[in-house]
Design an enzyme around this catalytic site. Structure first.
Site, PDB file in Angstrom:
ATOM      1  N   GLU A  23       1.953   3.188   3.140  1.00  0.00           N
ATOM      2  CA  GLU A  23       2.636   2.340   4.119  1.00  0.00           C
ATOM      3  C   GLU A  23       4.096   2.138   3.708  1.00  0.00           C
ATOM      4  OE1 GLU A  23       0.055  -1.100   4.463  1.00  0.00           O
ATOM      5  OE2 GLU A  23      -1.691   0.167   4.823  1.00  0.00           O
ATOM      6  N   GLU A  27       1.134  -5.697  10.743  1.00  0.00           N
ATOM      7  CA  GLU A  27       0.756  -4.279  10.760  1.00  0.00           C
ATOM      8  C   GLU A  27       1.694  -3.565  11.730  1.00  0.00           C
ATOM      9  OE1 GLU A  27      -1.408  -2.909   8.835  1.00  0.00           O
ATOM     10  OE2 GLU A  27      -2.788  -4.484   8.171  1.00  0.00           O
ATOM     11  N   HIS A  59       0.842  -1.200   0.000  1.00  0.00           N
ATOM     12  CA  HIS A  59       0.000   0.000   0.000  1.00  0.00           C
ATOM     13  C   HIS A  59       0.876   1.248   0.000  1.00  0.00           C
ATOM     14  CE1 HIS A  59      -3.500  -2.467   1.835  1.00  0.00           C
ATOM     15  NE2 HIS A  59      -3.662  -2.328   0.528  1.00  0.00           N
ATOM     16  N   HIS A 101       2.737  -4.318   6.402  1.00  0.00           N
ATOM     17  CA  HIS A 101       1.801  -3.203   6.276  1.00  0.00           C
ATOM     18  C   HIS A 101       1.974  -2.303   7.502  1.00  0.00           C
ATOM     19  CE1 HIS A 101      -0.790  -4.796   2.935  1.00  0.00           C
ATOM     20  NE2 HIS A 101      -0.198  -5.917   3.309  1.00  0.00           N
TER      21      HIS A 101
END
Length: 311
Positions: free
Chosen positions: A65, A275, A62, A214
């Site tokens: 990110e 994450e 992404h 991420h």
């Protein structure tokens, strides 16, 4: 002197230059171009090791990110430096890591989108204006900071044939029905050059494990639906212990068509979405040091696996 910059935003060109410098300084590192994007930017690999255990680490699926890219680049630099010097990384002899595993990385899956968020694509250029027009479809999403997709407006982590139709239903119900900054699944799975290239690489390597980096939330996701993967929970629990992150089930509405989901479904081996960091994307570069510190143990342990666990 360190090569990897951890004090400035990571752009596609800086990533390319960094990989070139790393492979020049450290002969044990190699790189190849997986594909070029629709706008001509390369998607590159960086690889080290000669071991039979193959692992594949990916980052910046992404755009906003991008801070995950220098995490992988810095890890590979420190690993190569320690191996060259006969030193250790996270308490493990670096040469032993490289004898046990072959570590493949794709540090920047979405170079086009990253360049939009980091400002490498300047206001007023054709690329910028094309993205802005797509952003106008979703006026409530900040532009460009809220941009996650590639520059064609497709979310690259909603591109994989693992419940893609269900992901489409969910995202369409949320209003993401056309290309834009985030959450548009594309016209079909594996319709984008970047996702095709990563899927092809994964098929070719047949890896024992994948990590997909991420941001944010300090959470590790390890499951896809009800697939039972031997050793996945135990290794995930060790990642959580090493990082201080939480091992969690993927939220239902985010639980389809991701890279990790497809890997688990296709290969029945451990795959993790990590994450990293906390806050609002894009995370500030000032968080890099803490993110890297939290994740170094994961990166080393994923390469080696857990003793006594299925590989």
């Amino acid at each position: 002197m360190a090569i990897v910059r951890t004090d400035v935003p990571m752009t596609a060109e800086l990533c390319r230059q960094t990989i070139a410098a790393l492979t020049e300084r450290y002969p044990l590192l190699t790189s190849e171009t997986l594909t070029t994007t629709a706008f001509g930017r390369p998607v590159l690999t960086l690889t080290a090791g000669e071991g039979s255990r193959k692992v594949l680490y990916t980052a910046a699926h992404h755009a906003n990110e991008w801070i995950t890219t220098p995490v992988l680049l810095k890890f590979m630099e420190e690993l190569a430096q320690a191996a060259q010097d006969g030193g250790r990384l996270y308490g493990v002899e670096a040469r032993n890591i490289l004898k046990a595993a072959t570590i493949y990385t794709v540090p920047m899956v979405d170079p086009d989108g990253v360049d939009l968020v980091t400002g490498a694509i300047e206001t007023g250029t054709l690329e910028y204006e094309a993205a802005r027009r797509l952003g106008d479809n979703y006026p409530d999403i900040p532009f460009p900071d809220g941009w996650k997709a590639n520059l064609l407006g497709v979310d690259l982590n909603l591109q994989y044939p693992a419940g893609w139709l269900r992901a489409r239903e969910i995202k369409f119900s949320q209003g993401y029905t056309k290309p834009g900054p985030r959450d548009y699944v594309g016209r079909s799975p594996l319709s984008q050059r970047e996702s095709i290239a990563l899927a092809d690489l994964t098929q070719a390597l047949d890896p024992d494990l994948v990590l997909a980096y991420h941001t944010q939330g300090k959470v590790i996701y390890w499951q896809f639906q009800d697939y039972q993967v031997p050793g996945a929970r135990a290794l995930g629990e060790e990642f959580a212990r090493l990082s201080g992150y939480t091992l969690a089930d993927t939220p239902y509405e985010s639980g389809f068509a991701g890279y990790k989901d497809w890997f688990i479904q296709t290969f029945r081996r451990p795959g993790y979405t990590i994450e990293a960091g906390e806050g609002e994307n894009p995370l500030p570069i000032e968080q890099f040091a803490s993110i890297y510190r939290d994740n170094l143990g994961i990166l080393v342990t994923a390469a080696l696996g857990l003793r006594g666990q299925p590989e």
